[in-house]
Design an enzyme around this catalytic site. Sequence first.
Site, PDB file in Angstrom:
ATOM      1  CG  ASP A  12      -2.027   1.003   1.125  1.00  0.00           C
ATOM      2  OD1 ASP A  12      -2.374   1.392  -0.009  1.00  0.00           O
ATOM      3  OD2 ASP A  12      -2.543   1.422   2.168  1.00  0.00           O
ATOM      4  CG  HIS A  29      -0.613   2.513  -9.287  1.00  0.00           C
ATOM      5  ND1 HIS A  29      -0.793   1.960  -8.038  1.00  0.00           N
ATOM      6  CD2 HIS A  29      -1.694   3.307  -9.506  1.00  0.00           C
ATOM      7  CE1 HIS A  29      -1.941   2.398  -7.527  1.00  0.00           C
ATOM      8  NE2 HIS A  29      -2.508   3.225  -8.392  1.00  0.00           N
ATOM      9  CG  LEU A 123       9.147 -17.484  -4.508  1.00  0.00           C
ATOM     10  CD1 LEU A 123       8.810 -17.521  -3.014  1.00  0.00           C
ATOM     11  CD2 LEU A 123       9.921 -16.191  -4.816  1.00  0.00           C
TER      12      LEU A 123
HETATM   13  C1  IPE Z   1      -5.388  -2.630  -0.125  1.00  0.00           C
HETATM   14  O1  IPE Z   1      -5.080  -1.289  -0.258  1.00  0.00           O
HETATM   15  C2  IPE Z   1      -5.390  -3.298  -1.468  1.00  0.00           C
HETATM   16  C3  IPE Z   1      -4.100  -3.432  -2.123  1.00  0.00           C
HETATM   17  C4  IPE Z   1      -2.931  -3.089  -1.651  1.00  0.00           C
HETATM   18  C5  IPE Z   1      -4.142  -4.052  -3.413  1.00  0.00           C
HETATM   19  P1  IPE Z   1      -6.201  -0.156  -0.356  1.00  0.00           P
HETATM   20  O2  IPE Z   1      -5.478   1.115  -0.470  1.00  0.00           O
HETATM   21  O3  IPE Z   1      -7.180  -0.498  -1.399  1.00  0.00           O
HETATM   22  O4  IPE Z   1      -6.902  -0.285   1.060  1.00  0.00           O
HETATM   23  P2  IPE Z   1      -7.891   0.737   1.788  1.00  0.00           P
HETATM   24  O5  IPE Z   1      -9.050   0.961   0.876  1.00  0.00           O
HETATM   25  O6  IPE Z   1      -7.137   1.991   2.035  1.00  0.00           O
HETATM   26  O7  IPE Z   1      -8.256   0.061   3.059  1.00  0.00           O
HETATM   27  C1  IPE Z   2      -1.770   0.227  -3.307  1.00  0.00           C
HETATM   28  O1  IPE Z   2      -1.513   1.572  -3.330  1.00  0.00           O
HETATM   29  C2  IPE Z   2      -1.989  -0.332  -4.692  1.00  0.00           C
HETATM   30  C3  IPE Z   2      -3.394  -0.660  -4.969  1.00  0.00           C
HETATM   31  C4  IPE Z   2      -4.361  -0.626  -4.132  1.00  0.00           C
HETATM   32  C5  IPE Z   2      -3.700  -1.039  -6.324  1.00  0.00           C
HETATM   33  P1  IPE Z   2      -2.671   2.663  -3.293  1.00  0.00           P
HETATM   34  O2  IPE Z   2      -3.054   2.966  -4.688  1.00  0.00           O
HETATM   35  O3  IPE Z   2      -3.773   2.231  -2.403  1.00  0.00           O
HETATM   36  O4  IPE Z   2      -1.902   3.879  -2.663  1.00  0.00           O
HETATM   37  P2  IPE Z   2      -2.473   4.907  -1.593  1.00  0.00           P
HETATM   38  O5  IPE Z   2      -2.856   4.117  -0.381  1.00  0.00           O
HETATM   39  O6  IPE Z   2      -3.632   5.592  -2.226  1.00  0.00           O
HETATM   40  O7  IPE Z   2      -1.312   5.804  -1.335  1.00  0.00           O
HETATM   41 MG    MG Z   3      -4.114   2.502  -0.377  1.00  0.00          MG
END
Ligand code: IPE
Ligand code: IPE
Ligand code: MG
Length: 225
Positions: A12, A29, A123
């Site tokens: 995240d 990303h 792995l």
């Molecule tokens: C969780 O992250 C999903 C992934 C890392 C793929 P999110 O950014 O979607 O989670 P919330 O919505 O903040 O809880």
């Molecule tokens: C996690 O990073 C990746 C996905 C959920 C696809 P985020 O896109 O949730 O990044 P933040 O949390 O908004 O910074």
């Molecule tokens: Mg996020």
Amino acid sequence: MNPINHVAIIMDGNGRWGLREKKSRNAGHRAGLKPIENIIEESLKNKIKFLTLFVFSTENWKRPQKEIKYLFNLLESFLKDKTNILDKNKIKLKVIGNKKNFSVSLKNILNKTEFKTKDNIKLQVNLALNYGSKDELIFAINKINKKQIPINKKNISKNLYTAEIPDPDILIRTGNTNRLSNFLLWQLAYTEIFFEKKLWPDFTKKDFNKILNRFKKIKRNFGKI
Ligand code: IPE
Ligand code: IPE
Ligand code: MG
């Protein structure tokens, strides 16, 4: 010292990193790909058998269409680029989650990569894609009902996407957020959880190894004393 068989990661913080560094969530990303490669390398070095990466949740469909499209294009080109290298390194790739809503081209590349790497045993990298733990549990219970077998712990575990995979020893969530966001709720029952302040694109091999070393020293009780 605790052995490390399975590490799961909620990667995240890409969006915030992208906004901070390049004023674009999508740039975050893209920057999130390098740490994925680093952590796969480090998992091989540490003889970890399973690495589960949360890539896209069932809730992530609520994001703007443009971001979703960018993410899936990125995934597709990453797989096209890396399948051969994964295979050469004896890595098996498996998708956990529901592929149903994906484009034909994404489904094809996922199936192709899974098939090509299916006999690799060094792995196993599980990509959690359109994955939601609550959906997974409902899906498992429906399967159990259809088979007319008892609902018990063994049968539930055996009918999840993670049927052949041991429960994670370690869960890491980067991005300074302390929640599970519908990830592996059943499988994490006794997992050691590490919440990491750094955003995913900033997460290094060194950060990963620090967590592995902290984990090795933990006294895991599983209810005993
Ligand atoms: C969780 O992250 C999903 C992934 C890392 C793929 P999110 O950014 O979607 O989670 P919330 O919505 O903040 O809880
Ligand atoms: C996690 O990073 C990746 C996905 C959920 C696809 P985020 O896109 O949730 O990044 P933040 O949390 O908004 O910074
Ligand atoms: Mg996020």
